[in-house]
Design a protein around this motif. Sequence first.
Motif, PDB file in Angstrom:
ATOM      1  N   LYS A  79      -4.652   4.018   0.025  1.00  0.00           N
ATOM      2  CA  LYS A  79      -3.603   4.045  -0.999  1.00  0.00           C
ATOM      3  C   LYS A  79      -4.202   4.184  -2.385  1.00  0.00           C
ATOM      4  CE  LYS A  79      -0.210   1.477   1.591  1.00  0.00           C
ATOM      5  NZ  LYS A  79       0.596   0.280   1.737  1.00  0.00           N
ATOM      6  N   TYR A 102       6.925   5.625  -0.132  1.00  0.00           N
ATOM      7  CA  TYR A 102       5.533   6.034  -0.334  1.00  0.00           C
ATOM      8  C   TYR A 102       5.395   7.554  -0.329  1.00  0.00           C
ATOM      9  CZ  TYR A 102       0.535   6.231  -0.245  1.00  0.00           C
ATOM     10  OH  TYR A 102      -0.753   6.502  -0.593  1.00  0.00           O
ATOM     11  N   ASP A 383       7.706  -2.341   3.901  1.00  0.00           N
ATOM     12  CA  ASP A 383       6.493  -2.154   3.096  1.00  0.00           C
ATOM     13  C   ASP A 383       6.247  -0.715   2.710  1.00  0.00           C
ATOM     14  OD1 ASP A 383       6.094  -2.090   5.877  1.00  0.00           O
ATOM     15  OD2 ASP A 383       3.935  -2.097   5.623  1.00  0.00           O
ATOM     16  N   SER A 388       6.480  -0.081  -4.267  1.00  0.00           N
ATOM     17  CA  SER A 388       5.571  -1.221  -4.126  1.00  0.00           C
ATOM     18  C   SER A 388       5.903  -2.332  -5.111  1.00  0.00           C
ATOM     19  CB  SER A 388       4.125  -0.778  -4.297  1.00  0.00           C
ATOM     20  OG  SER A 388       3.913  -0.348  -5.608  1.00  0.00           O
ATOM     21  N   LYS A 392       6.449  -5.915  -3.469  1.00  0.00           N
ATOM     22  CA  LYS A 392       5.517  -7.003  -3.807  1.00  0.00           C
ATOM     23  C   LYS A 392       6.233  -8.353  -3.871  1.00  0.00           C
ATOM     24  CE  LYS A 392       1.333  -8.272  -5.412  1.00  0.00           C
ATOM     25  NZ  LYS A 392       0.946  -9.414  -4.650  1.00  0.00           N
TER      26      LYS A 392
ATOM     27  N   ASP B 258       0.569  -0.358  -7.531  1.00  0.00           N
ATOM     28  CA  ASP B 258       1.894  -0.153  -8.099  1.00  0.00           C
ATOM     29  C   ASP B 258       1.964   1.092  -8.988  1.00  0.00           C
ATOM     30  OD1 ASP B 258       2.488  -2.409  -6.808  1.00  0.00           O
ATOM     31  OD2 ASP B 258       2.655  -3.704  -8.553  1.00  0.00           O
TER      32      ASP B 258
END
Lengths: 424, 291
Positions: A79, A102, A383, A388, A392, B258
């Motif tokens: 990632k 994603y 997820d 993200s 989180k 992020d």
Amino acid sequence: MKRWMTLAISILVVMSLLIGCSSQSSNSKSEDGKTTITFFHRWPNEPYKSYYKQVIAEFEKQNPDINVEEVTALNDDYKQKANVILGSKNPPDIFFSWVGEYGEKFIRDGVALDLSEYYAADTGWSGQLIESQVEHFKKDGKVYGVPLFTDSKLFFYNKEVFDKLNLKAPTTWDEFITVLETLKGSGTTPLILGNKSPWAAAHYVTALNQRTVPGEVLDKDFSYQGAEFTDPGYVEALEKLNELKPYLNENPNASAHDETRNLFIGGKAGVILLETLEISFLDDAPFEWSSFKVPTIEGAKGDQEGIIGAPEGFMVTKKSAHPEEAMKFLKFLTSKANGEKLIKDTGFASTVQGAVNEDTASEQEVKAMDMIIEAGDMLIWADSALDSRVFKPYGDGVQAMLGGTMTPEEVMKSVQEAAKQVKK
Amino acid sequence: MRRTRIIPLLYIAPALLMLSLFVYYPLVRNLVNGFYEWNPFTLDRSFVSIENYTRLFKDPVFYTVLKNNLFYAVISVVLQVGLGLVIAAILEDKLFRRFSTFFRTSFFIPVLISMTVIGILFSFIYNPEVGLLNSFLRAIGLGEWAEGWLGNPKTAIFAVIFVSQWQSIGYAVMLFVLAVQKVPGELYEAATIDGAGKLRTFFSITVPQVKEMTFVLLIYTVTGSFLVFSEVYVLTSGGPANSSQVFSTYLYQKAFIDSEPGFASSIANVILGITLIFYFVQNKVLKTGEE
């Protein structure tokens, strides 16, 4: 005089160092007329590594004018590396992507190339891919990726322990709790969870959300700008997860998922939630095992039959100078022969129709694949489905909830706030 | 005359060039970046003025991070600088000279092991089910103290700090041993003649004589504990629920996971500010640095 010479030489050395840093060849066509395509994926580990090595060697043999260069990084490192090199001026031609938010950000930001014409031009190839899995790589009617394999999640249980206690695989939540209660009474750890990385419990939450939250609300909350997470079903799902807490191993947040899988294989627990691609690991178990779907929840407003999961696959970069060659390789990778090789060598359920069959896979793997094909649509795990920045606080909140420091309401409140922040 | 003036400049030129290219230029760029927000794939930068900083100072995670880094700094100073000096003084004592080499080596060995290896090693030790630490506690009848060390928000950061201390104390001891050896032997002889005991000698001679080294180590441990990354990343990645997050892992999370490079830059600038403040305060308070 001599001193000046030394000085000049040392300056020269320093300068050449600097030049060495800045110049980088961006020419992908080498002198011998071969085209080089870069293939960026997340499997530097075995047995996947040798799978790719063999497939690439075969492809290069069949296409002597194309050279495939691999760049790899494992999971979380992938990632990070992807963020850096896909944003650079010289990105790889083919890159790996998860689906959900994603992958969608690559589509939105114009990193991924629209592959629709390749799908349309070669129906012989595209027709043999499982349609419902290709669907996850679509946006606004266009296809942006090629799925390699698919994955779902099931509860796996130790059949010997179940038989000894006269237990049957549960189908409803109440039955599930009764089973766990009986297991607890017998002294075994009923349910084992390794939530050191918060995605593990997030998969529980995804499955429970599917049961407690209406489908259209889920669709809206999992879309890029529509996230609100105000439905009471989300809190209900977390409450259901909390109900499982007395039956879990003592410190779920301190164990890693693969550690708990090994403990299950070692006979230390009754039930575990595993990905279907982990079935090949269970071959090592010295006991008989079987699986059941996430139980239905009576009176809840969500889909009681659905399953969770997602395919994973590859995209081609828009900046790629050789999209034709890149697609040629991806087509080769997702041919029937290589799909069969994939499940055989690695246990990954290929998204090529009929690749997972009695000859290439175990009975349980075929069963799981049939379930995925039958279900058609799957709910993507939180997820990778969420931004993200929203995931989180969600994942962390569930960790805190399992640790006893947050309530379901507090967790959802922090998720709602994060969703607001992202929308800004 | 002219020639002699230019030669020294030329000698430091390569170092200066490298420093400006790889340290000062990125530093300035980062200060600027802190005022922008963008996405690593599109690179359309938009100026957001101080919004990154207001957001950071309102973020509850920022205060957890600050607290964790302060814990790191305080514990590191007490154990590495404080205990390190005591151990060094003991090792250099006449009674201990015979075993000194052995202990020095064994204290120093962890320094030579890669932090990643140590991290993986300790995650086995801390494992709640099969870990060495919990098994040991159960074996000696302290089973109720057994914990999910890295999975409990209350213990996670301390479990990580302990690993750092275990690794780094050998380094501090080594440097202090060198400093203690440089102290003139006459001072100790004079003190013995004057009737000073071991404790008195330690406080009146060893401590003031190794002041320069203490200063160096103080800066080293304090800045080191604000920059700590590998230990936390390997052991907990900042979890559970941000409870063991420190500045560098938080920055890493924001920048690379992020995809908020602008916000991450502002975190980096805050770290820079804090370490600079510590440097100046120490410089002022200890009034040294001449040597």
